[in-house]
Scaffold this active site. Structure first.
Site, mmCIF file in Angstrom:
data_model
loop_
_atom_site.group_PDB
_atom_site.id
_atom_site.type_symbol
_atom_site.label_atom_id
_atom_site.label_comp_id
_atom_site.label_asym_id
_atom_site.label_seq_id
_atom_site.Cartn_x
_atom_site.Cartn_y
_atom_site.Cartn_z
ATOM 1 N N ASP A 43 1.304 -1.455 0.427
ATOM 2 C CA ASP A 43 0.159 0.219 -0.138
ATOM 3 C C ASP A 43 0.694 0.598 0.241
ATOM 4 O O ASP A 43 0.490 2.187 -0.548
ATOM 5 C CB ASP A 43 -0.946 0.261 1.388
ATOM 6 C CG ASP A 43 -2.154 -0.909 1.001
ATOM 7 O OD1 ASP A 43 -2.453 -1.057 -0.315
ATOM 8 O OD2 ASP A 43 -2.709 -1.462 2.497
ATOM 9 N N LEU A 44 2.262 1.338 1.031
ATOM 10 C CA LEU A 44 2.717 2.171 0.789
ATOM 11 C C LEU A 44 3.606 2.667 -0.540
ATOM 12 O O LEU A 44 2.832 3.879 -0.569
ATOM 13 C CB LEU A 44 3.646 2.323 2.576
ATOM 14 C CG LEU A 44 2.913 1.646 3.942
ATOM 15 C CD1 LEU A 44 4.034 1.479 4.737
ATOM 16 C CD2 LEU A 44 2.205 3.609 4.140
#
Length: 426
Positions: free
Chosen positions: A181-182
């Site tokens: 996600d990051l």
């Protein structure tokens, strides 16, 4: 609108408007990166529940009747919030007004969802030809598996990262943060800035697409070419580097340290400082040490066994060997070096009062005199619909408010803009 939430006159993206339709982590992280750079970011959330991460806990903090999820606090600083039902006429009307004024829209719906709501890429660009659309999915926007749901841990496995992480080949482990996600958020923000730069030359917006799958494959680095070029299949091998030795975590008396001996010169220096015979055939070159990694680890830990961690780190530092400790997060956020870099910030939250958050990782300085120009004012992650009424007033959509009221509500922000919307006639 309130001065605190909208007059963001600092930062390289001051005057840009971002509409953040995303939820969970990938898109919100991208939006927060743009907000940290000075953009005005309006977060659009579902009425009643808001972003999924408002309910992701424990831990929750604050009053029992209004608990706040620390997960949400991690990825939504410097934003405003408006709650819109995008299946309703009212919600779609407000969103259209926002899109007409926006520079960027961020979304991480499954492919086809926005189309069904009446906001396909073509429809958004019909409203605003200069709009940059950042779209993040799990597995990509096309291809045979594009419609699969994409969650971070699923992608850590599918993209091979877990096969590289763990104590050994039979112990695949996830990374301790939602790294897919990051990284997809970071790649997305990077692509967005490139599209905005191109728009300065062409006047036209475009669509920027990335995915959790693409982001993880994008950081395979030397492990990727080890596979595609050398034909090797990398496996997890714990806390030691696959191509450099000694490089990793080593035990000493009542503790552990990490060292990075990344060159032959450093190896010679390290060996001399700790009485290791650097000329042993199995230690003669880095390739030899990698092939004989277990012997290297055994020898290093033998000489380290005479030291406790702090004296050992001092000895390594004196010898010029890159080394460090393994800190817990409370130690990290108490560390003077972290505070010196602006990596902890204080904000005033509507419910929690003054709270400390991890800070933005970028700093900016004047080329003329190296004076720091980093944006220093930050706002807390918003409550659900905290700014909804003010945003509607700014858009002129408050029933009965009249043109005068809406004009007054929008005057403060319009005065602070650096002209990106005005220059393009929007």
């Amino acid at each position: 609108m309130s001065t605190e939430s909208t007059l963001r006159t600092e930062g390289p993206l001051s005057g840009y408007l971002v509409v953040d339709l995303s939820r969970a982590l990938a898109g919100p992280h991208a939006g927060m990166m743009l907000a940290d750079l000075g953009a005005r970011v309006i977060k659009v959330e579902s009425p009643g529940t808001g972003d999924d991460t408002r309910g992701w806990g424990p831990p929750f903090v604050g009053p029992e009747d209004d608990p706040q999820a620390t997960y949400f606090l991690s990825c939504n600083r410097n934003k405003e919030s408006i709650a819109l039902d995008l299946k309703s006429d009212d919600g779609r009307t407000v969103l259209r007004e926002l899109l007409e004024r926006a520079d960027v829209v961020i979304e991480n719906f499954r492919p086809g969802v926005l189309d069904r709501l009446g906001f396909s890429a073509a429809e958004m660009h019909a409203l605003n030809p200069a709009l940059v659309v950042l779209s993040i999915t799990g597995f990509g926007h096309d291809g045979p598996e594009s419609r699969r749901s994409g969650y971070d841990q699923i992608l850590q496995g599918e993209a091979g990262l877990m096969s590289l992480t763990g104590s050994g080949p039979e112990d695949p482990q996830r990374v301790g943060v939602p790294i897919a996600d990051l990284l997809s958020g970071m790649y997305g923000a990077f692509g967005t800035l490139a599209a905005l730069l191109q728009r300065e030359r062409t006047g036209q917006g475009q669509i920027v697409r990335t995915s959790l799958l693409a982001a993880l494959i994008g950081v395979h680095a030397f492990q990727g070419t080890r596979t595609t070029v050398a034909g090797e299949i990398p496996k997890a091998q714990g806390n030691h580097h696959p191509s450099i030795a000694p490089y990793g975590l080593f035990h000493c008396r009542q503790g552990k340290v990490q060292i990075s001996v990344g060159s032959e010169k450093l190896w010679t220096t390290f060996a001399a400082a700790f009485g290791i015979d650097a000329a042993r055939p199995e230690f003669a070159s880095n390739a030899d040490r990698v092939r004989n990694r277990e012997k290297v680890i055994e020898e290093v830990e033998r000489v380290f066994s005479d030291f406790e961690a702090e004296p050992l780190l001092a000895r390594l530092n004196e010898a010029g060997i890159p080394a460090g400790k393994v800190r817990t997060l409370d130690e990290v956020y108490a560390w003077d070096q972290v505070h010196s870099q602006g990596l902890v910030i204080d904000v005033d939250h509507k419910i929690l009062g003054n709270v400390s958050l991890p800070g933005p990782p970028l700093r900016f300085f004047s080329a003329a005199d190296t004076a720091e120009t980093t944006l220093k004012t930050h706002t807390a992650p918003p409550l659900l619909d905290q700014d909804g009424e003010q945003i509607r007033q700014w858009l002129g959509l408050v029933p009965g408010a009249g043109a005068g009221a809406s004009a007054s509500a929008s005057a403060g922000y319009a005065a602070a803009e650096t002209g990106h919307q005005n220059e393009e006639g929007r």
